[in-house]
Design a protein around this motif. Sequence first.
Motif, PDB file in Angstrom:
ATOM      1  N   ARG A 206     -43.078  -5.518  19.458  1.00 34.90           N
ATOM      2  CA  ARG A 206     -43.504  -4.194  20.532  1.00 34.90           C
ATOM      3  C   ARG A 206     -42.191  -3.255  20.040  1.00 34.90           C
ATOM      4  O   ARG A 206     -42.607  -1.922  20.030  1.00 34.90           O
ATOM      5  N   ASP A 207     -41.172  -3.674  19.653  1.00 31.68           N
ATOM      6  CA  ASP A 207     -39.735  -2.921  20.131  1.00 31.68           C
ATOM      7  C   ASP A 207     -40.073  -2.917  18.867  1.00 31.68           C
ATOM      8  O   ASP A 207     -38.555  -1.797  18.307  1.00 31.68           O
ATOM      9  N   VAL A 208     -40.078  -3.930  17.415  1.00 34.46           N
ATOM     10  CA  VAL A 208     -40.601  -2.960  16.196  1.00 34.46           C
ATOM     11  C   VAL A 208     -40.925  -1.736  16.338  1.00 34.46           C
ATOM     12  O   VAL A 208     -40.819  -0.772  15.597  1.00 34.46           O
ATOM     13  N   MET A 209     -42.081  -0.925  16.887  1.00 34.68           N
ATOM     14  CA  MET A 209     -42.747  -0.023  16.617  1.00 34.68           C
ATOM     15  C   MET A 209     -42.381   0.801  17.511  1.00 34.68           C
ATOM     16  O   MET A 209     -42.210   2.031  17.421  1.00 34.68           O
ATOM     17  N   ALA A 210     -41.434   0.477  18.649  1.00 35.07           N
ATOM     18  CA  ALA A 210     -40.511   1.095  19.491  1.00 35.07           C
ATOM     19  C   ALA A 210     -39.341   1.756  18.833  1.00 35.07           C
ATOM     20  O   ALA A 210     -39.502   2.895  18.978  1.00 35.07           O
ATOM     21  N   ALA A 211     -38.905   1.424  18.043  1.00 36.63           N
ATOM     22  CA  ALA A 211     -37.898   1.885  17.567  1.00 36.63           C
ATOM     23  C   ALA A 211     -38.426   3.087  16.568  1.00 36.63           C
ATOM     24  O   ALA A 211     -37.522   3.491  15.834  1.00 36.63           O
ATOM     25  N   ARG A 212     -39.932   2.532  15.467  1.00 37.42           N
ATOM     26  CA  ARG A 212     -40.264   3.220  14.708  1.00 37.42           C
ATOM     27  C   ARG A 212     -40.494   4.340  15.343  1.00 37.42           C
ATOM     28  O   ARG A 212     -40.279   5.590  14.566  1.00 37.42           O
ATOM     29  N   THR A 213     -41.032   4.210  16.533  1.00 33.76           N
ATOM     30  CA  THR A 213     -41.976   5.565  17.303  1.00 33.76           C
ATOM     31  C   THR A 213     -40.577   6.144  17.844  1.00 33.76           C
ATOM     32  O   THR A 213     -40.995   7.483  17.133  1.00 33.76           O
ATOM     33  N   ILE A 214     -39.618   5.891  18.648  1.00 30.92           N
ATOM     34  CA  ILE A 214     -37.880   7.103  18.550  1.00 30.92           C
ATOM     35  C   ILE A 214     -38.388   7.634  17.133  1.00 30.92           C
ATOM     36  O   ILE A 214     -37.794   8.647  17.365  1.00 30.92           O
ATOM     37  N   PRO A 220     -36.042  11.447  11.847  1.00 29.22           N
ATOM     38  CA  PRO A 220     -37.002  10.143  10.738  1.00 29.22           C
ATOM     39  C   PRO A 220     -35.969   9.592  10.158  1.00 29.22           C
ATOM     40  O   PRO A 220     -36.766   7.955   9.597  1.00 29.22           O
ATOM     41  N   ALA A 221     -34.808  10.443   9.848  1.00 29.08           N
ATOM     42  CA  ALA A 221     -34.001   9.338   8.933  1.00 29.08           C
ATOM     43  C   ALA A 221     -33.023   8.308  10.306  1.00 29.08           C
ATOM     44  O   ALA A 221     -31.492   7.848   9.850  1.00 29.08           O
ATOM     45  N   LEU A 222     -33.072   8.612  11.619  1.00 27.59           N
ATOM     46  CA  LEU A 222     -32.552   7.766  12.374  1.00 27.59           C
ATOM     47  C   LEU A 222     -32.268   6.091  12.025  1.00 27.59           C
ATOM     48  O   LEU A 222     -31.252   6.163  11.868  1.00 27.59           O
ATOM     49  N   GLY A 320     -24.754  18.716  21.210  1.00 25.10           N
ATOM     50  CA  GLY A 320     -25.019  19.804  21.537  1.00 25.10           C
ATOM     51  C   GLY A 320     -26.437  19.450  21.238  1.00 25.10           C
ATOM     52  O   GLY A 320     -26.748  18.847  20.245  1.00 25.10           O
ATOM     53  N   ILE A 321     -27.021  20.312  20.725  1.00 25.83           N
ATOM     54  CA  ILE A 321     -28.104  21.039  19.613  1.00 25.83           C
ATOM     55  C   ILE A 321     -28.035  21.247  17.889  1.00 25.83           C
ATOM     56  O   ILE A 321     -27.014  21.858  18.012  1.00 25.83           O
ATOM     57  N   ARG A 322     -29.310  20.124  17.606  1.00 28.77           N
ATOM     58  CA  ARG A 322     -28.115  20.091  16.029  1.00 28.77           C
ATOM     59  C   ARG A 322     -29.900  20.159  15.556  1.00 28.77           C
ATOM     60  O   ARG A 322     -30.622  19.532  15.683  1.00 28.77           O
ATOM     61  N   PHE A 323     -29.418  21.013  13.941  1.00 26.24           N
ATOM     62  CA  PHE A 323     -30.759  20.461  13.256  1.00 26.24           C
ATOM     63  C   PHE A 323     -31.172  19.135  13.054  1.00 26.24           C
ATOM     64  O   PHE A 323     -30.595  17.802  12.037  1.00 26.24           O
ATOM     65  N   ILE A 324     -32.449  18.442  12.971  1.00 22.37           N
ATOM     66  CA  ILE A 324     -32.830  17.185  13.264  1.00 22.37           C
ATOM     67  C   ILE A 324     -32.169  16.635  11.045  1.00 22.37           C
ATOM     68  O   ILE A 324     -31.829  16.213  10.593  1.00 22.37           O
ATOM     69  N   ASP A 325     -32.954  17.595  10.633  1.00 26.22           N
ATOM     70  CA  ASP A 325     -33.123  17.871   8.076  1.00 26.22           C
ATOM     71  C   ASP A 325     -32.048  19.137   8.291  1.00 26.22           C
ATOM     72  O   ASP A 325     -32.668  20.373   8.501  1.00 26.22           O
TER      73      ASP A 325
END
Length: 856
Positions: A206-214, A220-222, A320-325
Motif C-alpha cells: 500500500r505504501d508503494v501504491m501511495a508513493a506512486r499515486t502521489i 509524474p517526475a516526482l 510558491g506556484i510552479r509549473f509541474i512540467d
Amino acid sequence: MPDSQGPLPSAASGHSAASSIFAPARRELCDEIARGHAGRTALARYTERFDVLVRQLFAAAPPPRQPVAVVAVGGYGRRQLCLYSDIDLLVLFGGRIAEAEERFLRGLLHPLWDLGLVVGHHVRDIEDFERLDVDNPEFLLALVDARPIDGSLALFEWFAAAFHTPAAHAHVVDALATLVDGRHARFNSTLYQLEPDVKDAPGALRDVMAARTIAALTDPALLWQGPEDPARLDEAEDFLLRIRSVLHLDAQRNHNVLTHALQERVADLLGYPGPRPQERVERLMGDYFRHARIVTRSLAWARRAAPVPVGANLGRTRDGIRFIDVRQAAVQPATWVGAFQAAIDANCAVSDDALACIRQHAGRFTIDDFLPTSAHRAALVRFLKPRAGLYARLSEMHDCGLLVCLFPPLKHITSRVVRDFYHKYTVDEHTLLAIRTVERLAVRAPGDRERFVSLLQDLDAPELLVLSLLLHDVGKGSGGDHAMESARMSRGTLVQVGLEPGAQELVEFLIANHLVMSQIAFRRDTEDPEIVRQFASLIAVEQRLKLMCLMTVADIDAIGPDTLTPWRAELLWRLYIDTYNHLTLGYGDDLIEGNPSGISELIANRPRDVPGAEIARFLEGLPRRYLQLFDPEAIYRHVRLSRDIHPDELHLALGQKRSAWEMTVVTLDKPFLFSNICGVLSSFGMDILRGHAMTNPNGLVLDVFQFTDRERFLELNGDAREQIFRLLEEVVSGRTSVTERLRGREQSLVHRRPARVVPVVHCDNDSSKRFTILDITADDAFGLLYRISRTISQHGCDVDLVLIATEGHKAIDVFHITKAGAKLSEPEHVALATHLQRTLEGSHEVDQEHHPAAQG
C-alpha cells in the motif's frame, strides 16, 4: 442496489463460459507462484486474462437502455490482481438506473459470484460524479487507477474529465495522507515487523501504491527526483507481490501476513539458498526489510516534496506556484495567467523557476497565444478583481514581461520618468501602486480611507476599476492630453481582452476622465450647486460615480506617500456625497417621453422578435435613468417579459449576474407588491443588495432585485427557482402569508443579534418635483426591507423607485414614493416617518399582517 429475484435464463451457460476462461488463467498463475515468479509481470498477464472474462460477460449480459462503461479500479485497475484479490469494478451508467440496467448488472456480476470471487463493485450514474464524494476516501483512491474494460469509451472519458481535476487531485492526496497515517498507526509506525503484513504494513504494497499515486496526481517526475531510483521501487514492488502471491496460494484466501510459520515456505519457493531453514528465512527477511526501507524512503520523499495540485500543470510548493512540467509550460503561454491566479488563491508567490520560464519565452508569442479563447480572456479580466495579493502578482507579471504582453500599451510607460516635483515613482510603478490602494480597500485596511471601502463593495464589476487604473496613464509622454491619449491607446487592448461594448465604453470613460474629479474637488467651489450639477451630468449614474471616486483616490494616493492627505480625502468624499445626492434625489423626475435618441438607437438595433412600437410603449413614462441602468439586451428581455400580462399574473425571470443573482418581476400594480417580493426573498435567506422599482403610467410595474444567496439555496436545490416563483405568486395573490415564513426564520438564533445602528428616518419633500423621498438609515437586520416597504404600503403609498445600499452592518435605503400619484402632504409624510421610526426602533420581529385594502 436491490437485486430482482429469479435466476438469469442463461446463468448456467454464463457460468460455464466464464469458467472456461477463468480456470486456465488461475492454473497458469498458480504455476507461476509455485516457481516463485508471480510478481508484476505474471499478475499483469493474469489481469489481462480476467479482462477477457469481463468482456465476455459484458457481451452476454442483457443490454441496458442507458450507455454503460465497465471500469477496473483499485488493484484490478493497476493490473495487480493476486490469486484471491477482490475484483474492484466500477459500473458507470449514462443515466437513471432502472430495471433494464439491473438485469444487465445481474448478467455481469452473478457469473463472477458463481466462480466464488469477491467482487467489490460500485454502481454509479454520471450525476454521481457532478460533485466529489468527499466522505468516501477509499473509493476516491480506487478511482485514481481507473481504466476502461468495456462499454462506452465516451462515458469513461466524461468520468475521467470530471474526476481528474486539480481540486479532486488535491483532495485525494490529502485523504491519502490521512489513510496512510491511520494505517501506519496500527503497526506502531515502524516497518520492522517480525511478521509483516506485506499489503498494509509500513514499507509494504500500500505504501508503494501511495508513493506512486502521489506522484501521478501531483508531478509524474516526482519519484525520479527523490532519494531512491524508481527502478529500485519497481524491484521492491515485484518482491512484495511475489511474497503475497505465495501467501494467497498457501492460505487459499486473501491472506497477507508473512507469519513465522510461512516464512520458511516463502523462502523456499522464492529460491533462497542455505543449508538450514533458519539461514534461508534470515536472508528472506533481510531482503524484505531492505525493500521496505526503499519503499518507506520513496513514500516519505513523495509526501514531503509533492506539490499541491492547483491547476493544469500547476502545483504549490514551499517556493510558491510552479509549473509541474516546465518544458510543457514553455510552449503553452495560455496557461501562464493561471499560475498567477493560483498564487492569489493560495496567498503565495509564483516561484522563481516559473517566472524565469515566462521571462525566457514571453517574447516568442502574440497576445492571441496568451488569450486564444473567450474563456481565457474572461479569466484574465476576472484575475484583476481587487483582493489580497493582486499588487504583488501584477508586479511579478510586470517583472517577467508577461504584463506588457497581455496589455501592450504598458510598454510605453515601463520605467518612464515624469520630471516634476510631484510624482515620486516611475509611471509603471505609480500604476501598480494605484492598484495596491484599491487592494487595501478590498481587504479593509484601517485608516482615514475606510469610508471609501463601502463604495468598492458596492461595485458590480470591481475588476473594471483595476483595468482602468492599469491603463489610465499609458498615454503619458505623448505630449498632449495624456488622459484622452490613454483612452485612445487602450481601445484595441480592451477589445483584445474580450470586454463587452458596455464595459469597454465604461473603462474608456474612466480613463479619459480620470483627472476630472480631483480637479473639481481641489480647484472648484463644490459648494456651488451648478458645479455639482455639471459634474453629475458628466457622470450620469451612481455606479460611474463610485468608480470615478475610487479611481481618483487610488490615483492620488499612488503619487507619493503623503499626497492623499486627510483634507484631500475629505474634499473628495464631500464631492462624492453631493454628487450622489444630486443624482439620486432627482432620479425619478426625469421620465422617458417621446422618442429621444436612446430609444431611437434601441429600436434601430432591436432583434427581429421585438417590434419598435412595443419597445416605445414599454418605455413610455419609465424614469429616464432606466436607459442608463440596463443595457439593450436586458431591456429587450424586459419587453418580452411584459408581453400578454394580465391583472393576476406575475412574469418572472431569475439569473446570475456576476457574483450575485438578479430577479426581474413584471406585473400590473398590486397591493404590497414591493414588500411582498422583499419578504419572499428574505424568507429564502437571500440578502438583497439593491432593488429598482419602476412604474409607468399604464400601471405596468418593473421590479429588479439583485441579491446574494449565502445559504446556497439556489445551488443546492434543483427546484429552487420553482419554489421561489410559486411562493411569490401565492403571496402576491394573498393565498399565503409571507409574514409567518419570516417569523419562523427570525426566531432562529442565527438571525438574532443586538442592533448596532440607531435608525434614522428623513423625509424630503423638496428635492424632487414628483416624489416624496424617504432616506432611511438603520441596522441591516433580517427582513428590514420587508418591514419598511410594508409600512409604506400600509399608509397607502406607492414605491416608484428604491435605492438600496449597505455599509457594513448599516443599511442606507432611499425610497421615492407617491400617494394617489402625488407627493405626500406634510401631515402624511410626518405620520409615515413617525410610524417608520417606531417600527425600526421596536422589535425586529415581523409581527403584523398586511392589509390588502391598502395600496402600495
